[in-house]
Scaffold this motif. Structure first.
Motif, PDB file in Angstrom:
ATOM      1  N   ILE A   1      -5.078  -0.486  -8.310  1.00  0.00           N
ATOM      2  CA  ILE A   1      -5.435  -1.903  -8.331  1.00  0.00           C
ATOM      3  C   ILE A   1      -4.428  -2.713  -7.522  1.00  0.00           C
ATOM      4  O   ILE A   1      -4.802  -3.612  -6.764  1.00  0.00           O
ATOM      5  CB  ILE A   1      -5.507  -2.392  -9.791  1.00  0.00           C
ATOM      6  CG1 ILE A   1      -6.651  -1.672 -10.492  1.00  0.00           C
ATOM      7  CG2 ILE A   1      -5.698  -3.879  -9.847  1.00  0.00           C
ATOM      8  CD1 ILE A   1      -6.827  -2.065 -11.915  1.00  0.00           C
ATOM      9  N   VAL A   2      -3.174  -2.366  -7.638  1.00  0.00           N
ATOM     10  CA  VAL A   2      -2.169  -3.091  -6.848  1.00  0.00           C
ATOM     11  C   VAL A   2      -2.363  -2.812  -5.368  1.00  0.00           C
ATOM     12  O   VAL A   2      -2.230  -3.705  -4.522  1.00  0.00           O
ATOM     13  CB  VAL A   2      -0.757  -2.712  -7.317  1.00  0.00           C
ATOM     14  CG1 VAL A   2       0.274  -3.454  -6.499  1.00  0.00           C
ATOM     15  CG2 VAL A   2      -0.597  -3.033  -8.781  1.00  0.00           C
TER      16      VAL A   2
ATOM     17  N   LEU B   1     -13.587  -2.148  -7.155  1.00  0.00           N
ATOM     18  CA  LEU B   1     -13.212  -2.217  -8.569  1.00  0.00           C
ATOM     19  C   LEU B   1     -14.170  -1.403  -9.430  1.00  0.00           C
ATOM     20  O   LEU B   1     -13.756  -0.782 -10.404  1.00  0.00           O
ATOM     21  CB  LEU B   1     -13.172  -3.667  -9.036  1.00  0.00           C
ATOM     22  CG  LEU B   1     -11.956  -4.437  -8.514  1.00  0.00           C
ATOM     23  CD1 LEU B   1     -11.987  -5.869  -9.001  1.00  0.00           C
ATOM     24  CD2 LEU B   1     -10.669  -3.780  -8.958  1.00  0.00           C
TER      25      LEU B   1
ATOM     26  N   GLU C   1      -5.948  -6.899   0.001  1.00  0.00           N
ATOM     27  CA  GLU C   1      -6.380  -8.307   0.064  1.00  0.00           C
ATOM     28  C   GLU C   1      -5.336  -9.157   0.780  1.00  0.00           C
ATOM     29  O   GLU C   1      -5.666 -10.054   1.556  1.00  0.00           O
ATOM     30  CB  GLU C   1      -6.605  -8.856  -1.349  1.00  0.00           C
ATOM     31  CG  GLU C   1      -7.765  -8.236  -2.079  1.00  0.00           C
ATOM     32  CD  GLU C   1      -9.053  -8.382  -1.310  1.00  0.00           C
ATOM     33  OE1 GLU C   1      -9.307  -9.476  -0.760  1.00  0.00           O
ATOM     34  OE2 GLU C   1      -9.799  -7.392  -1.211  1.00  0.00           O
TER      35      GLU C   1
ATOM     36  N   ASN D   1      -0.391   2.355  -8.037  1.00  0.00           N
ATOM     37  CA  ASN D   1      -1.465   1.827  -8.867  1.00  0.00           C
ATOM     38  C   ASN D   1      -2.602   1.349  -7.961  1.00  0.00           C
ATOM     39  O   ASN D   1      -2.432   0.464  -7.132  1.00  0.00           O
ATOM     40  CB  ASN D   1      -0.929   0.657  -9.688  1.00  0.00           C
ATOM     41  CG  ASN D   1      -1.952   0.125 -10.662  1.00  0.00           C
ATOM     42  OD1 ASN D   1      -3.140   0.150 -10.385  1.00  0.00           O
ATOM     43  ND2 ASN D   1      -1.485  -0.345 -11.801  1.00  0.00           N
TER      44      ASN D   1
ATOM     45  N   VAL E   1     -14.280  -5.775  -2.835  1.00  0.00           N
ATOM     46  CA  VAL E   1     -13.643  -5.803  -4.146  1.00  0.00           C
ATOM     47  C   VAL E   1     -14.632  -5.396  -5.229  1.00  0.00           C
ATOM     48  O   VAL E   1     -14.307  -4.616  -6.124  1.00  0.00           O
ATOM     49  CB  VAL E   1     -13.082  -7.204  -4.424  1.00  0.00           C
ATOM     50  CG1 VAL E   1     -12.747  -7.341  -5.890  1.00  0.00           C
ATOM     51  CG2 VAL E   1     -11.861  -7.441  -3.596  1.00  0.00           C
TER      52      VAL E   1
ATOM     53  N   PHE F   1      -5.096  -2.219  -3.986  1.00  0.00           N
ATOM     54  CA  PHE F   1      -6.237  -3.059  -3.623  1.00  0.00           C
ATOM     55  C   PHE F   1      -5.783  -4.492  -3.336  1.00  0.00           C
ATOM     56  O   PHE F   1      -6.188  -5.121  -2.358  1.00  0.00           O
ATOM     57  CB  PHE F   1      -7.230  -3.067  -4.787  1.00  0.00           C
ATOM     58  CG  PHE F   1      -8.600  -2.750  -4.356  1.00  0.00           C
ATOM     59  CD1 PHE F   1      -9.293  -3.629  -3.566  1.00  0.00           C
ATOM     60  CD2 PHE F   1      -9.187  -1.550  -4.718  1.00  0.00           C
ATOM     61  CE1 PHE F   1     -10.558  -3.328  -3.168  1.00  0.00           C
ATOM     62  CE2 PHE F   1     -10.445  -1.241  -4.306  1.00  0.00           C
ATOM     63  CZ  PHE F   1     -11.133  -2.125  -3.533  1.00  0.00           C
ATOM     64  N   MET F   2      -4.919  -4.977  -4.202  1.00  0.00           N
ATOM     65  CA  MET F   2      -4.439  -6.355  -4.004  1.00  0.00           C
ATOM     66  C   MET F   2      -3.650  -6.458  -2.707  1.00  0.00           C
ATOM     67  O   MET F   2      -3.729  -7.464  -1.989  1.00  0.00           O
ATOM     68  CB  MET F   2      -3.569  -6.761  -5.193  1.00  0.00           C
ATOM     69  CG  MET F   2      -4.372  -6.927  -6.467  1.00  0.00           C
ATOM     70  SD  MET F   2      -3.464  -7.839  -7.702  1.00  0.00           S
ATOM     71  CE  MET F   2      -2.956  -6.535  -8.779  1.00  0.00           C
TER      72      MET F   2
ATOM     73  N   VAL G   1       0.828  -1.198   0.000  1.00  0.00           N
ATOM     74  CA  VAL G   1       0.000   0.000   0.000  1.00  0.00           C
ATOM     75  C   VAL G   1       0.863   1.248   0.000  1.00  0.00           C
ATOM     76  O   VAL G   1       0.563   2.236  -0.669  1.00  0.00           O
ATOM     77  CB  VAL G   1      -0.944  -0.009   1.230  1.00  0.00           C
ATOM     78  CG1 VAL G   1      -1.655   1.315   1.353  1.00  0.00           C
ATOM     79  CG2 VAL G   1      -1.938  -1.134   1.112  1.00  0.00           C
TER      80      VAL G   1
END
Lengths: 198, 341, 100, 642
Positions: free
Chosen positions: C29-30, C77, C36, C27, C73, C32-33, C22
């Motif tokens: 999306i990254v 997203l 997760e 990015n 998610v 976000f991953m 983080v």
């Protein structure tokens, strides 16, 4: 044997999750994340949490990550371009903080938990004899955790609606489709009427 | 050294490996001949002979095909993502093969009987999306990408109905273990002069139909072969593939068909259960049902036209899913009622 | 049998990888991953304790976490897709205004 | 305890109809809405009958069935259940409410057939049934209060049903606000009782009350007076009666159901329900009796001069409610409930008949433009005549028995003044009711041309309920004929409820009365009623100039009556205006200067502070995350201290 497997999966897990955050291509990151989740699922299996392990695969690898993949493909993202002094500074700070955090966590775990039992308690006879923990998890879900379970389903519903509404994007509102026949008298909300002159 | 071999876990691992190898080879052999059968059946349906020149009745055709595919030139698009381009065909085959670990072919003829066998199958089938999506993406070809995205959407959509339709079976069998589910289907149903076998296809007909339809969609077979719809997408996700990689995708497709058919047999058609044969030969029943089902797959492919994409999605979400949900509801109510009587 | 401290250590490492992700990536999306990853680290800890204490409540919690993660998610997203439509970027440091 | 299971169905059925009505919306159609509403109430009535029959099958001592549906709240010592109590008293009430309610629902399908928004009407009507049944079936004060407020709300909604009409909207608001004043008393009384007894459940409270409160003690007196304040609000007694006549702005079936037969009797029911408490406070009982008597007489006098057919009936309702309170006040609760029941029959009939007339006259309500309708509306006329005879107190119609019992009780309980007032009220009642009857149905037609043209008898959906109610008005009183050894059947039925307190006072039990005196009293009241009727005939049929002469001779009195003693104006000047002006003053100073000043001050302060804090709010998520992590690291360091 189990220990060996655990170490192997743990290694895969750590390496692939490191690659998730290191790789410049988000698609590759996502795939490594899938790998990480799968090895995590394997670790769950080693911990006799079969249900959770397989749900992990179904939900995370099978659904959530496909969604990620989908979005990355949809947006057609290439490699990230990353440069700049502030970014470098933040990046350095980030790694530093992460390292400190790991060190602190390790200290806490080894320092505070060491006196406790290092190995799990023996499975009770009932738990060992049970056909699987799926049934038991299900029983718990529908008894003690019924209310949270219901709440979760509402969260999912809300998320579903929210996702659809957001992803539809900004659109011109459709013109009000009032059939000419409907009388405007009934259209006036009766419940509001007393408030009009209050 | 000897102590190592006497370690029970090692022994289990060893015998497991043996079973895996045996089943793997048997299944791959079957898959090789499935391509042959498909061409033969297609030939019959279309009133033509099909392959009949290589060997007696064309029996060696699969080997000729394999040889040809090995010898073809491998072609990789210049701007493709090379690594993913290589990985995708592997991913097409692996999950389908993995699922076979939990399929009970006969009594005691199974790699491993885990208590969440059905979940293993569902997990593996949910991983099948990656192969298609990644193949489409990494080819760097718009047709391939479209095919990949379509397949991902299609498989995710139909997986829901697929999973929900199995719940009726789980409710009746009371277990997620496939062996238990097969055992629950032994014997006959207690009504009528016909003495129907206690297969779940008779007690869960709705679920069976839904499962079968979803099985067609999950394997991307006609009439749900949108991802590779030639008329609009050239070859779909494998447009850019050639040689053995292309063969791998076909291997994957037939493997998937085999897997899902055997799961169907296990869930709805009583698995190895059947009359007359001694226990050691009951796996023949399994194969008999399996081949009947595969014949059905091929029959359907050469009979029905392809759906339109919006029809496909609407059918999955607006028809199959609600019916599957209702079926779960009805089954649950029935189980509750019978249980409380 | 795997000692609890190993599992917790693994969980901590996983969590910190998520935190670093983080912090260092831009990015969305990254990021976000990475989130997760952190959620999964906590799941691992839950399962570890569930095994350790021989009680299934931890696994139930994992189940809930997964559900909430799925919801998150889906919405997240959707927001990212919408942002991309509006701003042509998914880099969080280019998205610093509340208004589009 | 299993005498009548599933009591909750009785209120739940109308509620279900409400929900279906809400959910299906306009898809129901006009016909569907009517059928749904009638069906739900009809089923509720059927279930009530069944439940009451089961109750009657129980031995007398056990006739109190409590059914707890679920625990509503449990806070500290307070535990309130949603539970329903079926005893002879609430049995009478649910039969009256659902029975009369059902008839009025049926009637409404005919009466409201030209109304565009009929679905909303039935929605409110069913909601009202739900609230009213909750009120009468409640076994504790709080649940009763829920019903109490619910009927108030529905009353408001229904009075203002034609909200496009300013008068209707204003009448709705008036009813609501006046009721609030009463509710405030109810709430305070309830809190007082709870503070002393620690329970809100009726039976438990009645058990502990005699031990806790010395008879005539200050606490119980205050508490019951406060409860009675609530009753005056709901049941339109002095001084809070003013809303009821205005409530006639609502559709006529509403007036029949809510403002005559059911809701307005809630106050009487409440006093009867809590009679144990009232009997502990003789002062309160005295107040109840005097307020009732005063209202009975006062409203009757106003009724003499009104020209609007529904307003006459409204004042008559107020007056009759006064009789019921009078009965309760002198300790004759049985007589009060008896009158409540018969009144429900004949007053509902009167209103429905009036509605039928209005329907026939295309909305005309002024009696001066009616007359001679008997031939044109035979069914309506017949029904109205029955009801008028009943309310005037002519034997053997229903009203005679109950009113006579009240008067006799007043006489024998040692309240001769009240008795005289009641008797005077009876004369006036007979007079103004026959005035209404004669002006409407007899004499020479004074119709406008247009009304004449449209004049028609009402459809069967309206006539059939009228007929049923007429039968009830004629025969309903026979359950309680006077001069019965050991009390009449109705009294015996209610005896388990009222027996608990009755023996203390010793009065009101009819069988202790000398027979000769009672015959004399009966004769007197019949005579009085006949005199009123005769005078009405003389003044309005045989020689109409009598009425004109009388009006001229007593023009001051007439003006006072016509203007309802200027009570509304009095309230306007003494209550409404001062409150309004005080509020205005407060608003000018307190709201705009002090409250707004504080609010704006907070805003200004925050703006200043945030101007500085905004510097940290860069909008870069990365920075936030970094700071956040920094905090976590620091916290963990804190935990790591040896």
């Amino acid at each position: 044997m189990i220990t060996v497997l655990f170490v192997a999966f743990a290694a895969i897990l750590v390496v692939s999750s490191l690659l998730v955050i290191l790789h410049r291509n988000p698609l590759t990151s996502a795939l490594f994340l899938v790998l990480a989740f799968c090895s995590l699922a394997a670790i769950y299996l080693l911990l006799h949490a079969e249900f959770i392990g397989l749900v992990q695969v179904v939900v995370y690898a099978g659904a959530i990550m496909v969604l990620f993949l989908f979005v990355i493909m949809y947006l057609n993202l290439g490699h990230d371009v990353e440069s700049g002094v502030t970014l470098a500074l933040r990046r350095g700070l980030g790694w530093l903080l992460g390292a400190v955090l790991v060190a602190e966590g390790a200290l806490l775990i080894t320092g505070r938990l060491a006196p406790g039992p290092a190995t799990p308690q023996a499975l009770t006879a009932a738990a060992a004899a049970a056909p699987g923990n799926t049934q038991q998890v299900g029983l718990l879900l529908y008894s003690r955790y019924l209310f949270p379970f219901e709440i979760t389903s509402i969260i999912l519903l809300v998320a579903m609606i929210g996702a659809i509404v957001i992803a539809r994007g900004l659109r011109e509102p459709a013109p009000a489709e009032a059939p000419a026949g409907s009388a405007p008298v009934t259209a006036a909300a009766p419940e509001e009427a007393p408030g009009e002159d209050a | 050294m000897i102590a190592f071999f006497q370690d029970p876990t090692v022994q289990i691992a060893f015998w497991g490996l043996v079973k895996i190898v045996v089943i793997l080879f048997v299944m791959l052999g079957i898959v090789a001949y499935l391509t042959f059968f498909e061409r033969k059946i297609a030939g019959h349906i279309q009133s033509r002979p099909g392959p009949n020149l290589v060997g007696p009745w064309g029996l060696f055709q699969p080997f000729a095909d394999i040889l040809k595919l090995f010898l073809k030139e491998e072609f990789i698009p210049a701007r493709a993502n090379k690594i993913l381009f290589h990985i995708a065909p592997i991913l097409a085959v692996t999950p389908a093969l993995t699922s076979f670990a939990v399929v009970p072919i006969g009594p005691n003829f199974i790699v491993t009987d885990v208590n969440v066998g059905l979940l293993v199958f569902l997990a593996m089938s949910s991983l099948g999306v990656y192969a298609l999506a990644l193949a489409g993406w990494s080819s760097n070809n718009k047709y391939a990408l479209l095919g990949g995205l379509r397949s991902a959407a299609q498989m995710i959509s139909y997986e829901l109905a697929l999973g929900l339709s199995t719940i009726g079976v789980i409710l009746l069998a009371g277990s997620l273990s496939l062996v238990d589910i097969v055992h629950a289907q032994s014997g006959t149903l207690p009504f009528g002069p016909l003495a129907l076998p206690r297969w779940f296809v008779f007690t869960q007909p709705v679920a069976f139909v839904i499962f079968l339809i979803c099985a067609f969609a999950e394997t991307n077979r006609a009439p749900f072969d949108l991802p590779e719809g030639e008329s609009e997408l050239v070859g779909g996700f494998h447009t850019e593939y050639s040689s053995m990689k292309w063969a791998m995708f076909f291997l994957g497709e037939y493997m998937n068909m085999l897997t899902i058919s055997s799961i169907t047999v296990t869930l709805f058609l009583g698995g190895w259960n059947g009359p007359w044969l001694p226990e050691s030969l009951q796996f023949l029943w399994f194969f008999g049902k399996l081949f009947a089902l595969i014949f059905l797959f091929m029959w359907v492919r050469w009979t029905f036209p392809r759906l339109r994409y919006d029809q496909l999605m609407a059918f999955g979400w607006k028809v199959l899913l609600p019916i599957a949900l209702l079926n779960v509801l009805a089954t649950g109510a029935a189980v509750y009622w019978v249980g409380n009587r | 049998m795997i000692p609890l401290s190993w599992l917790l250590l693994l969980s901590a490492v996983l969590f910190c990888i998520g935190v670093v992700g983080v912090l260092v990536r831009r990015n969305a999306i990254v990021i976000f991953m990475s989130i997760e990853l952190m959620l999964n680290a906590s799941n691992l800890a839950f399962v570890a304790f569930s095994r350790h204490l021989n009680s299934l409540d931890g696994q139930v919690f994992v189940f809930f976490v997964m559900t909430v993660a799925a919801a998150e998610v889906a919405v997240g997203l959707a927001i990212i897709v919408n942002l991309f439509r509006l701003r042509e970027t998914v880099f969080v440091d280019e998205i610093n205004l509340l208004k589009g | 305890m299993n005498g009548a299971p599933l009591l909750w169905l009785i209120p739940a059925l109308p509620l279900a109809a409400v929900l279906i009505n809400l959910l299906l919306g306009d898809r129901l159609g006009r016909r569907g809405a009517g059928w749904l509403a009638c069906g739900a109430v009809g089923l509720s009535f059927a279930w009530s009958v069944l439940s009451v029959l089961r109750l009657a099958a129980l031995p007398e001592a056990q006739r109190a069935v409590v059914e707890s549906v679920y625990t509503w709240m449990r806070v500290g010592d307070l535990s309130v259940d949603v539970s329903f109590l079926l005893d002879p008293l609430s049995a009478v009430m649910i039969l009256v409410v659902t029975g009369v309610g059902f008839l009025i629902h049926v009637y409404s399908t005919g009466y409201m057939s030209h109304e565009p928004d009929v679905r909303r009407f039935f929605l409110y009507l069913n909601l009202f049934m739900f609230a009213m049944l909750t009120l009468v079936l409640a076994d504790n004060f709080l649940l009763m209060f829920v019903g109490w407020e619910g009927v108030g709300l529905c009353s408001y909604l229904l009075i203002g049903f034609w909200y496009e009409r300013p008068a209707a909207a204003a009448a709705g608001k008036k009813a609501f606000i006046v009721n609030r004043i009463g509710d405030f008393g109810f709430l305070l009384g309830m809190f007082t009782l709870f503070a002393w007894t620690g329970t809100l459940q009726f039976q438990r409270m009645f058990e502990v009350a005699p031990q806790l409160f010395p008879a005539g003690g200050i606490v119980i007196t205050v508490a019951t007076l406060l409860l009675f304040l609530g009753a005056t609000g709901k049941s339109a007694q002095l001084p809070l009666y003013v809303w009821l006549p205005d409530a006639m702005e609502g559709p006529t079936p509403v007036s029949a159901l809510i403002h005559a037969a059911t809701m307005v009797t809630a106050g009487v029911y409440m006093v009867a329900r809590t009679h144990v408490l009232f009997q502990l406070a003789p002062v309160s009982l005295e107040v109840v009796a005097w307020v009732g008597a005063a209202t009975a007489l006062f409203a009757a006098t106003i009724g003499l001069a009104q020209n609007d057919i529904k307003r006459v009936l409204a004042y008559s309702t107020v007056s009759q409610l006064g009789y019921m309170f009078m009965a309760c006040g002198v300790g004759a609760f049985t007589a009060g409930i008896f009158h409540l029941m018969t009144h429900a029959f004949f007053k509902a009939l009167l209103f429905l008949g009036a509605g039928s007339v209005i329907h026939a006259m295309s909305g005309e309500q002024d009696m001066r433009r009616m007359g001679g309708l008997a031939a044109r509306l035979p069914w309506t006329h017949g029904a109205m005549l029955m009801a008028t005879l009943a309310i005037a107190g002519i034997p053997p119609f229903a009203g005679f028995f109950s009113k006579d019992e009240i008067l006799a009780s007043a006489f024998f309980s040692g309240h001769p003044a009240i008795w005289v007032m009641g008797l005077a009220g009876a004369v006036l009642t007979a007079f103004y009711m026959f005035r209404l009857y004669l002006l409407t149905f007899r004499g020479r037609p004074r119709l406008t041309h247009e009304a004449e043209h449209h004049l028609h008898e009402s459809p069967p959906a309206m006539i059939v309920p009228l007929f049923v109610l007429a039968v009830l008005s004629v025969l309903g009183g026979l359950v309680g004929p006077p001069l019965q050894e050991g009390g009449h059947p109705f009294a015996r039925w209610l005896a388990p409820v009222f027996a608990s307190g009755a023996h203390e006072g010793g009065h009101a039990a009819a069988h202790e009365i000398p027979v000769a005196t009672e015959w004399m009293l009966i004769g007197l009241s019949v005579l009085v009623a006949a005199a009123g009727i005769a005078f009405a005939f003389r003044a309005y049929l045989w020689s109409p100039e009598t009425a004109t002469r009388l009006r001229e001779r007593l023009s001051g009195v007439h003006r006072a009556l016509l203007n309802k003693y200027w009570v509304d104006e009095l309230y306007e000047w003494t209550v409404v205006r001062p409150v309004y002006h005080t509020a205005q003053a407060f608003w000018r100073f307190w709201d705009t200067k002090v409250v707004d000043g504080i609010v704006n001050g907070v805003g200004v302060t925050l703006e200043g502070v945030s101007a500085v804090l905004r510097l940290f709010q860069t909008g870069f998520v990365g920075t936030y995350a970094l700071l956040f992590t920094l905090g976590v690291v620091a916290l963990l360091l804190h935990f790591l201290r040896p």
